[in-house]
Design a protein around this motif. Structure first.
Motif, short mmCIF file in Angstrom:
data_model
loop_
_atom_site.label_atom_id
_atom_site.label_comp_id
_atom_site.label_asym_id
_atom_site.label_seq_id
_atom_site.Cartn_x
_atom_site.Cartn_y
_atom_site.Cartn_z
N ARG A 1 1.00 -1.19 -0.30
CA ARG A 1 0.55 -0.34 0.10
C ARG A 1 1.22 1.45 -0.52
O ARG A 1 0.52 2.29 0.21
CB ARG A 1 -1.03 -0.14 0.74
N VAL A 2 2.17 1.04 -0.49
CA VAL A 2 3.34 1.86 -0.21
C VAL A 2 3.33 2.30 -1.45
O VAL A 2 4.32 1.70 -1.97
CB VAL A 2 4.31 2.00 0.53
N HIS A 3 3.06 3.10 -2.54
CA HIS A 3 2.35 4.00 -3.84
C HIS A 3 3.97 4.32 -4.39
O HIS A 3 3.37 5.49 -4.61
CB HIS A 3 1.22 4.10 -4.63
N THR A 4 5.41 3.83 -4.46
CA THR A 4 6.17 4.81 -5.09
C THR A 4 6.05 5.49 -6.34
O THR A 4 5.05 4.99 -7.34
CB THR A 4 7.87 4.58 -4.89
N MET A 5 6.55 6.36 -6.58
CA MET A 5 6.92 7.03 -7.60
C MET A 5 7.45 6.12 -8.49
O MET A 5 8.58 5.75 -8.26
CB MET A 5 6.62 8.80 -7.60
N PRO A 6 7.58 6.38 -10.11
CA PRO A 6 8.51 5.58 -10.84
C PRO A 6 10.01 6.39 -10.39
O PRO A 6 10.72 6.79 -10.71
CB PRO A 6 8.03 5.95 -11.93
N ALA A 7 11.48 5.27 -11.09
CA ALA A 7 12.35 6.08 -10.73
C ALA A 7 12.70 5.42 -11.98
O ALA A 7 12.39 4.13 -12.92
CB ALA A 7 13.26 5.68 -9.32
N PRO A 8 14.58 5.93 -12.12
CA PRO A 8 14.86 5.52 -13.79
C PRO A 8 15.75 3.89 -13.82
O PRO A 8 15.88 3.32 -14.75
CB PRO A 8 15.99 6.60 -13.90
N ASP A 9 15.30 3.21 -12.63
CA ASP A 9 16.19 1.88 -12.64
C ASP A 9 14.41 0.48 -12.31
O ASP A 9 14.52 0.11 -11.44
CB ASP A 9 17.20 1.70 -11.09
N GLY A 10 13.54 1.16 -12.59
CA GLY A 10 12.78 1.44 -12.37
C GLY A 10 11.58 -0.02 -13.85
O GLY A 10 13.02 -0.17 -14.64
N PRO A 11 10.62 -0.29 -14.09
CA PRO A 11 10.81 -1.19 -14.83
C PRO A 11 10.08 -0.36 -16.06
O PRO A 11 10.19 -0.99 -17.17
CB PRO A 11 8.86 -1.60 -14.55
N ASP A 12 9.84 1.17 -16.44
CA ASP A 12 10.20 1.58 -17.43
C ASP A 12 11.54 2.38 -17.59
O ASP A 12 11.73 3.14 -18.56
CB ASP A 12 9.06 2.76 -17.35
#
Length: 261
Positions: free
Chosen positions: A105-116
């Motif tokens: 339930r902790v919805h972090t915003m995207p990072a360059p090392d994320g899935p995108d």
């Protein structure tokens, strides 16, 4: 009709942080009692992080059922996970690592090392889809009706990563967008837009220090949100500007909540 905002003034930044932490506990407990769960949108910055530290430190925090809290962010610097400049990093260190939150339930915003990867546009779209999945059809919105949205206020009156005169301010459909060329580093960010912020039941704008006084005055005046983004940050049920005395120095007394120093 959205009610007009009001200002609450505390003597200094330390008391502002403590009082806001106490307000958050009350707001979340009330929301959980009424509907079983609660949601909050976090902010970064000096006073935003100070509030989270005070929230972690107060014994009253145990009144919140942290496992039944959804945590979102209003904006994020598009930097690798764990970077000290990310709002997520500050929030985890100040609060989230010290309470029993449900990681799902902790919805972090995207990072360059994320899935995108290094594509903030795709990251923003993914976050928008998460918001949509958490929304309720009866609310007729593409985002949850956040119980509380915390926003810091910049000296230029920006909130989240909605900077004056920037394209994101004109967005009236998408709930999350990427920001390029932000006037404050780092230049690439991801932010909620006004449609998402205005879906919140309550919006609290935090400001401390004399460098914010002009922005506070304009945000509570008749300025338009393209020039003064904080003027467009409003909650459906309530909007509070939570200030220390220095940040409120340019406000007329008629704008300050009665009985508050």
């Amino acid at each position: 009709m959205t009610p007009p905002p009001s200002a609450v003034v505390h003597p200094d930044a330390d008391l502002l942080a403590k009082a806001t932490a106490a307000r958050i506990v009350t707001r979340l407990v009330d929301a959980q009692a009424a509907q079983g769960a609660a949601s909050i949108v976090l902010t970064g910055g000096g006073i935003g992080t100070a509030v989270l530290r005070e929230l972690a430190a107060t014994p009253a925090r145990d009144a919140v059922d942290w496992r039944r809290l959804d945590v979102w962010w209003g904006d994020e610097r598009f930097l690798p996970t764990g970077d000290p400049e990310r709002n997520e990093t500050g929030a985890r260190s100040a609060l989230l690592d010290h309470v029993n939150v449900d990681p799902a339930r902790v919805h972090t915003m995207p990072a360059p090392d994320g899935p995108d990867g290094g594509d903030p546009e795709r990251g923003a779209e993914r976050y928008a889809q998460r918001l949509l999945a958490a929304s309720r059809p009866e609310n007729h919105a593409d985002v949850p009706s956040f119980d509380l949205c915390l926003l810091g206020l910049g000296p230029d009156a920006h909130v989240a990563s909605l900077f004056p005169e920037q394209p994101a301010l004109y967005e009236d459909e998408r709930t999350v967008v990427s920001v390029h060329g932000a006037p404050k580093p780092p230049p690439t960010r991801v932010t909620l837009t006004f449609p998402a912020i205005r879906a919140s039941r309550e919006v609290w704008v935090l400001a401390s220090g004399g460098g914010k006084a002009d922005a506070v005055r304009l945000a509570l005046g008749d300025a338009g949100p393209v020039q003064i983004p904080a003027a467009g940050a409003r909650g459906r049920a309530r909007t509070l500007f939570l200030l220390d005395r220095a940040a409120a120095a340019r406000l007329p007394k008629s704008m300050v909540a009665p009985g508050v120093l």
